[in-house]
Design a protein around this motif. Structure first.
Motif, PDB file in Angstrom:
ATOM      1  N   TYR A  41       0.842  -1.181   0.000  1.00 59.79           N
ATOM      2  CA  TYR A  41       0.000   0.000   0.000  1.00 59.79           C
ATOM      3  C   TYR A  41       0.883   1.239   0.000  1.00 59.79           C
ATOM      4  O   TYR A  41       1.949   1.240   0.618  1.00 59.79           O
ATOM      5  CB  TYR A  41      -0.871   0.041   1.254  1.00 59.79           C
ATOM      6  CG  TYR A  41      -1.885  -1.074   1.318  1.00 59.79           C
ATOM      7  CD1 TYR A  41      -3.166  -0.888   0.826  1.00 59.79           C
ATOM      8  CD2 TYR A  41      -1.553  -2.305   1.863  1.00 59.79           C
ATOM      9  CE1 TYR A  41      -4.104  -1.909   0.873  1.00 59.79           C
ATOM     10  CE2 TYR A  41      -2.475  -3.335   1.916  1.00 59.79           C
ATOM     11  CZ  TYR A  41      -3.759  -3.135   1.417  1.00 59.79           C
ATOM     12  OH  TYR A  41      -4.676  -4.135   1.462  1.00 59.79           O
ATOM     13  N   LEU A  42       0.404   2.259  -0.673  1.00 63.84           N
ATOM     14  CA  LEU A  42       1.092   3.539  -0.571  1.00 63.84           C
ATOM     15  C   LEU A  42       0.133   4.541   0.059  1.00 63.84           C
ATOM     16  O   LEU A  42      -0.964   4.761  -0.447  1.00 63.84           O
ATOM     17  CB  LEU A  42       1.513   4.043  -1.960  1.00 63.84           C
ATOM     18  CG  LEU A  42       2.204   5.401  -1.907  1.00 63.84           C
ATOM     19  CD1 LEU A  42       3.595   5.269  -1.303  1.00 63.84           C
ATOM     20  CD2 LEU A  42       2.301   6.019  -3.295  1.00 63.84           C
ATOM     21  N   ALA A 137      16.237  -2.616  -4.039  1.00 67.32           N
ATOM     22  CA  ALA A 137      16.135  -3.790  -3.180  1.00 67.32           C
ATOM     23  C   ALA A 137      14.677  -4.030  -2.792  1.00 67.32           C
ATOM     24  O   ALA A 137      14.183  -5.155  -2.821  1.00 67.32           O
ATOM     25  CB  ALA A 137      16.995  -3.597  -1.938  1.00 67.32           C
ATOM     26  N   LEU A 138      14.028  -2.935  -2.469  1.00 65.51           N
ATOM     27  CA  LEU A 138      12.614  -3.026  -2.082  1.00 65.51           C
ATOM     28  C   LEU A 138      11.774  -3.545  -3.243  1.00 65.51           C
ATOM     29  O   LEU A 138      10.887  -4.386  -3.083  1.00 65.51           O
ATOM     30  CB  LEU A 138      12.126  -1.639  -1.644  1.00 65.51           C
ATOM     31  CG  LEU A 138      10.681  -1.540  -1.187  1.00 65.51           C
ATOM     32  CD1 LEU A 138      10.446  -2.387   0.050  1.00 65.51           C
ATOM     33  CD2 LEU A 138      10.316  -0.088  -0.869  1.00 65.51           C
ATOM     34  N   LEU A 139      12.095  -3.029  -4.396  1.00 67.60           N
ATOM     35  CA  LEU A 139      11.348  -3.399  -5.597  1.00 67.60           C
ATOM     36  C   LEU A 139      11.368  -4.912  -5.818  1.00 67.60           C
ATOM     37  O   LEU A 139      10.352  -5.525  -6.128  1.00 67.60           O
ATOM     38  CB  LEU A 139      11.985  -2.688  -6.797  1.00 67.60           C
ATOM     39  CG  LEU A 139      11.182  -2.712  -8.081  1.00 67.60           C
ATOM     40  CD1 LEU A 139       9.834  -2.065  -7.878  1.00 67.60           C
ATOM     41  CD2 LEU A 139      11.953  -1.962  -9.169  1.00 67.60           C
ATOM     42  N   LYS A 140      12.513  -5.488  -5.630  1.00 68.10           N
ATOM     43  CA  LYS A 140      12.658  -6.945  -5.822  1.00 68.10           C
ATOM     44  C   LYS A 140      11.679  -7.702  -4.930  1.00 68.10           C
ATOM     45  O   LYS A 140      11.050  -8.659  -5.354  1.00 68.10           O
ATOM     46  CB  LYS A 140      14.087  -7.378  -5.486  1.00 68.10           C
ATOM     47  CG  LYS A 140      15.051  -7.125  -6.613  1.00 68.10           C
ATOM     48  CD  LYS A 140      16.086  -8.247  -6.743  1.00 68.10           C
ATOM     49  CE  LYS A 140      17.076  -7.922  -7.833  1.00 68.10           C
ATOM     50  NZ  LYS A 140      18.175  -7.047  -7.348  1.00 68.10           N
ATOM     51  N   THR A 141      11.585  -7.232  -3.659  1.00 68.16           N
ATOM     52  CA  THR A 141      10.681  -7.907  -2.729  1.00 68.16           C
ATOM     53  C   THR A 141       9.234  -7.687  -3.126  1.00 68.16           C
ATOM     54  O   THR A 141       8.395  -8.568  -2.988  1.00 68.16           O
ATOM     55  CB  THR A 141      10.869  -7.364  -1.297  1.00 68.16           C
ATOM     56  OG1 THR A 141      12.223  -6.993  -1.168  1.00 68.16           O
ATOM     57  CG2 THR A 141      10.461  -8.359  -0.279  1.00 68.16           C
ATOM     58  N   LEU A 142       8.962  -6.494  -3.608  1.00 76.97           N
ATOM     59  CA  LEU A 142       7.588  -6.194  -3.980  1.00 76.97           C
ATOM     60  C   LEU A 142       7.143  -7.030  -5.180  1.00 76.97           C
ATOM     61  O   LEU A 142       5.963  -7.242  -5.397  1.00 76.97           O
ATOM     62  CB  LEU A 142       7.421  -4.702  -4.307  1.00 76.97           C
ATOM     63  CG  LEU A 142       7.422  -3.740  -3.122  1.00 76.97           C
ATOM     64  CD1 LEU A 142       7.218  -2.314  -3.593  1.00 76.97           C
ATOM     65  CD2 LEU A 142       6.347  -4.105  -2.117  1.00 76.97           C
ATOM     66  N   GLU A 143       8.108  -7.474  -5.954  1.00 74.89           N
ATOM     67  CA  GLU A 143       7.753  -8.278  -7.117  1.00 74.89           C
ATOM     68  C   GLU A 143       7.159  -9.620  -6.722  1.00 74.89           C
ATOM     69  O   GLU A 143       6.200 -10.075  -7.315  1.00 74.89           O
ATOM     70  CB  GLU A 143       9.001  -8.494  -7.994  1.00 74.89           C
ATOM     71  CG  GLU A 143       9.043  -7.505  -9.134  1.00 74.89           C
ATOM     72  CD  GLU A 143      10.441  -7.342  -9.701  1.00 74.89           C
ATOM     73  OE1 GLU A 143      11.299  -8.209  -9.459  1.00 74.89           O
ATOM     74  OE2 GLU A 143      10.667  -6.326 -10.374  1.00 74.89           O
ATOM     75  N   GLU A 144       7.747 -10.231  -5.727  1.00 76.03           N
ATOM     76  CA  GLU A 144       7.224 -11.529  -5.294  1.00 76.03           C
ATOM     77  C   GLU A 144       7.160 -11.585  -3.773  1.00 76.03           C
ATOM     78  O   GLU A 144       7.942 -12.279  -3.129  1.00 76.03           O
ATOM     79  CB  GLU A 144       8.128 -12.662  -5.785  1.00 76.03           C
ATOM     80  CG  GLU A 144       7.936 -12.985  -7.242  1.00 76.03           C
ATOM     81  CD  GLU A 144       8.953 -14.011  -7.693  1.00 76.03           C
ATOM     82  OE1 GLU A 144       9.016 -15.075  -7.041  1.00 76.03           O
ATOM     83  OE2 GLU A 144       9.679 -13.730  -8.648  1.00 76.03           O
ATOM     84  N   LYS A 160       7.920  11.712  -5.961  1.00 78.96           N
ATOM     85  CA  LYS A 160       9.335  11.344  -5.954  1.00 78.96           C
ATOM     86  C   LYS A 160       9.545   9.830  -5.949  1.00 78.96           C
ATOM     87  O   LYS A 160      10.674   9.356  -5.869  1.00 78.96           O
ATOM     88  CB  LYS A 160      10.026  11.945  -4.724  1.00 78.96           C
ATOM     89  CG  LYS A 160      10.153  13.448  -4.812  1.00 78.96           C
ATOM     90  CD  LYS A 160      11.068  13.976  -3.731  1.00 78.96           C
ATOM     91  CE  LYS A 160      11.164  15.488  -3.799  1.00 78.96           C
ATOM     92  NZ  LYS A 160      11.566  16.044  -2.509  1.00 78.96           N
ATOM     93  N   ILE A 161       8.462   9.091  -6.006  1.00 80.48           N
ATOM     94  CA  ILE A 161       8.602   7.641  -5.946  1.00 80.48           C
ATOM     95  C   ILE A 161       8.655   7.057  -7.353  1.00 80.48           C
ATOM     96  O   ILE A 161       7.887   7.461  -8.229  1.00 80.48           O
ATOM     97  CB  ILE A 161       7.441   7.038  -5.146  1.00 80.48           C
ATOM     98  CG1 ILE A 161       7.543   7.558  -3.719  1.00 80.48           C
ATOM     99  CG2 ILE A 161       7.475   5.524  -5.164  1.00 80.48           C
ATOM    100  CD1 ILE A 161       6.462   7.088  -2.831  1.00 80.48           C
ATOM    101  N   LEU A 162       9.574   6.113  -7.545  1.00 81.69           N
ATOM    102  CA  LEU A 162       9.738   5.509  -8.871  1.00 81.69           C
ATOM    103  C   LEU A 162       8.436   4.882  -9.358  1.00 81.69           C
ATOM    104  O   LEU A 162       7.745   4.229  -8.580  1.00 81.69           O
ATOM    105  CB  LEU A 162      10.804   4.403  -8.801  1.00 81.69           C
ATOM    106  CG  LEU A 162      12.214   4.824  -8.444  1.00 81.69           C
ATOM    107  CD1 LEU A 162      13.107   3.597  -8.374  1.00 81.69           C
ATOM    108  CD2 LEU A 162      12.750   5.810  -9.468  1.00 81.69           C
ATOM    109  N   LEU A 166       5.473   2.521  -7.661  1.00 86.06           N
ATOM    110  CA  LEU A 166       4.081   2.982  -7.631  1.00 86.06           C
ATOM    111  C   LEU A 166       3.147   1.934  -8.222  1.00 86.06           C
ATOM    112  O   LEU A 166       2.073   1.658  -7.689  1.00 86.06           O
ATOM    113  CB  LEU A 166       3.924   4.280  -8.432  1.00 86.06           C
ATOM    114  CG  LEU A 166       4.352   5.577  -7.754  1.00 86.06           C
ATOM    115  CD1 LEU A 166       4.158   6.742  -8.701  1.00 86.06           C
ATOM    116  CD2 LEU A 166       3.571   5.810  -6.472  1.00 86.06           C
ATOM    117  N   SER A 167       3.587   1.358  -9.334  1.00 85.20           N
ATOM    118  CA  SER A 167       2.693   0.448 -10.053  1.00 85.20           C
ATOM    119  C   SER A 167       2.451  -0.845  -9.265  1.00 85.20           C
ATOM    120  O   SER A 167       1.541  -1.588  -9.572  1.00 85.20           O
ATOM    121  CB  SER A 167       3.279   0.121 -11.424  1.00 85.20           C
ATOM    122  OG  SER A 167       4.464  -0.622 -11.244  1.00 85.20           O
TER     123      SER A 167
END
Ligand SMILES: Nc1ncnc2c1ncn2[C@@H]1O[C@H](COP(=O)(O)OP(=O)(O)OP(=O)(O)O)[C@@H](O)[C@H]1O
Ligand SMILES: [Mg+2]
Ligand SMILES: [Zn+2]
Length: 562
Positions: A41-42, A137-144, A160-162, A166-167
């Motif tokens: 969630y954002l 690093a966070l993105l990787k976790t968010l993927e799976e 300012k968030i990538l 966001l997606s």
């Protein structure tokens, strides 16, 4: 007894205690009820409006031993979340820990199961501050993400968030808390703390807080530390270097009477005392706006700061023309403050300008009591204004995001018989209304309709649970009618994003249906951000001042689908 700041003591412990943000509470509750829990969630929105609070409440609702969706505040899980010691609910402040290492460490733990609760909840505050490495690093976790993990990212600066992050998040936009909601919360607290208060003092705090609940409580706390068990207007004025309303009215009276020496004496006093000059300038604007409103409507319910007697007294002394000119000068000053370091000299020049303004009209008015005030619009219509050339119907801007810049040079602004046609090019998702066209809407708007809408606006709430209209109703609830005519209502939103959502073509029909059901009115719905609303009002004032407002009878509004 250990001292605890008011805003900590009064952190909401259940969804029900949260002031405002109903749209978010409702959606989160719904997700909990249906078991549709997202992994990320954002929470985006202004400071101190409840983002971290809501994240903790959600963590509780996920882990309460009484069952999902509960917040009993008694079980081990609830208690540990409340005091920040829950092993599965981890808070990370990206503003201080923005390194890749911290994120790695956190993410390393993601794969392990929970210790005490059902869900591991990671609350990452000020997430826009994370370094690029940490983001990745966070993105990787968010993927799976593992089944039992929920990330709640909070930020005051979502832009300012990538986009890749966001997606992957479900986004929730927090609003500034409304004046009413802040007032109510302050009163509850004062009652609980056994503090005496009067309405005016609370109103002052609400104004200072500007929609931030944490700010409101911090201000309250500062005042109480100073004045003990009674909340007094004078104390607030002292602490925050503000002038009283009475003083501001006296200053205006001296200005109106061209009493330069008194005006400058007062200025010296402010400077010696360290008065907040910017705030004073803004306050003078609000008072003059009240004068203008009272002058054209004689309706006390529209007044923001003056009471009827004060408004009447000032209206009696000063012409509408002069009020409009004074507003203009003060607005420019407020704008100029942003570009200078020397505030006081600029204010001094402004006062001198205001004081030496030439106004035969207001002298006349002072010497012979005014019989009746004409509404502003009528006055313009009555004037022998030269008819400007008709304006071509403008093509709407390509997308709603690119709002037209408002700072049009006045000479170029010709508005008459402008027709609003909201037919966009194929493929555009949103409607867009130009500034000229907005001025037209303002000219034909009717106060009665706006009041009717304002009064009944809360009734839209009941439709927020409607299966097909719920989304539109939820969106409408956050807006505030700015102007309305028989055919169109313009809503103002604190959050530009929400205004954009309203202007999407897809939702127009539903928005109209909601208004039809609640008010029995068929009206086109269009929204503007608070910033654009301020600019539009300034444009309207400028046109009014130079006699270039279109005549109401010449304005025709047409909408797609009619
Ligand atoms: N919507 C709200 N209803 C009731 N109290 C609120 C609300 N928002 C904020 N508060 C009060 O302000 C305090 C701080 O709020 P919180 O930490 O949730 O704000 P935030 O949005 O996370 O702010 P920041 O962006 O600065 O992190 C809370 O402890 C609570 O006392
Ligand atoms: Mg926070
Ligand atoms: Zn519990």
């Amino acid at each position: 007894m250990a001292y605890k700041a008011l805003y900590r003591t009064y952190r909401p412990q259940t969804f029900e205690e949260v002031a405002g943000q109903e749209h978010i509470v409702k959606t989160l509750k719904n997700a909990l009820a249906t078991g549709k829990i997202s992994h990320a969630y954002l929470f985006a929105g202004p400071r101190g409006t409840g983002k971290t609070t809501m994240a903790k409440l959600f963590a509780k609702a996920l882990n309460c031993e009484e069952g999902i969706g509960h917040q009993c505040n008694k079980c081990r899980n609830c208690q540990a979340i409340m005091d920040g010691s829950h092993p599965d609910v981890l808070e990370l402040d990206a503003a201080s820990n923005n390194g890749v290492d911290e994120i790695r460490e956190l993410i390393d733990k993601v794969k392990y199961g929970t210790i005490l609760g059902k869900y591991k909840v990671y609350i990452i505050d000020e997430v826009h501050m994370l370094s690029v490495g940490a983001f990745n690093a966070l993105l990787k976790t968010l993927e799976e993400p593992p089944e039992h993990v929920v990330f709640i990212l909070a930020t005051t600066e979502p832009h300012k968030i990538l986009p890749t992050i966001l997606s992957r998040c479900q986004r929730y936009d927090f609003n500034k808390v409304s004046e009413e909601d802040i007032k109510e919360r302050i009163k509850t607290i004062l009652l609980n703390e056994d503090v005496e208060y009067n309405e005016e003092a609370i109103k002052l705090i609400v104004n200072l807080a500007d929609g931030g609940m944490r700010d409101a409580l911090s201000i309250l706390e500062k005042v109480l530390a100073y004045s003990g068990n009674t909340l007094k207007v004078d104390d607030i004025l002292n602490i925050f270097s503000l002038e009283s309303k009475e003083e501001k009215i006296n200053l205006l009276n001296s200005i109106i009477a061209h009493n330069m020496s008194d005006v400058l004496d007062r200025l010296n006093k402010y400077i010696t005392k360290g008065t907040d000059i910017k705030r004073l300038t803004e306050d003078l604007l609000v008072i003059l706006k009240d004068v203008l409103i009272y002058n054209s409507s004689s309706n006390e319910s529209y007044l923001e700061t003056l009471n009827k007697e004060e408004a009447k007294a000032l209206t009696y002394k000063i012409s509408t023309d002069r009020v409009v000119k004074m507003i203009d000068i003060l607005m420019n000053t407020v704008k100029d403050y942003k570009n200078v370091t020397a505030i006081n000299p600029l204010f001094e020049i402004t006062l001198i300008k205001l004081c030496s303004m030439d106004d035969e009209f207001s002298k006349k008015v002072i010497s012979q009591p005014k019989v009746e005030t004409k509404p502003v619009e009528e006055k313009v219509v009555a004037e022998e204004a030269k008819i400007p050339e008709p304006v071509k119907v403008e093509e709407p801007a390509p997308t709603i995001k690119e709002e037209v810049k408002v700072d049009l040079p006045i000479e170029d602004t010709k508005i008459v018989e402008d027709v609003i046609i909201l037919k966009d090019a194929e493929g555009d998702e949103g409607y867009s209304i130009t500034d000229n066209q907005m001025v037209n809407v303002m000219v034909v708007s009717k106060k009665e309709i706006k009041s009717e809408l304002l009064e009944g606006w809360k009734n839209i709430k009941r439709l927020t649970i409607h299966p097909s209209l719920g989304k539109a109703a939820t969106l409408l609830i956050d807006g505030r009618p700015l102007v309305a005519s028989n055919k169109i209502v313009i809503l103002e939103y604190q959050m530009p994003k929400l205004a954009e959502k309203v202007n999407l073509k897809d939702i127009q029909a539903e928005l109209q249906t909601v208004l039809k059901q609640v008010f029995n009115r068929q009206m086109f719905v269009y929204a503007v951000s608070r910033t654009r609303s301020v600019d539009l009002q300034a444009l309207y004032m400028n046109l009014l001042q130079i006699g270039k407002l279109p005549k109401a009878k010449d304005v025709i509004l047409e909408f797609e689908g009619e």
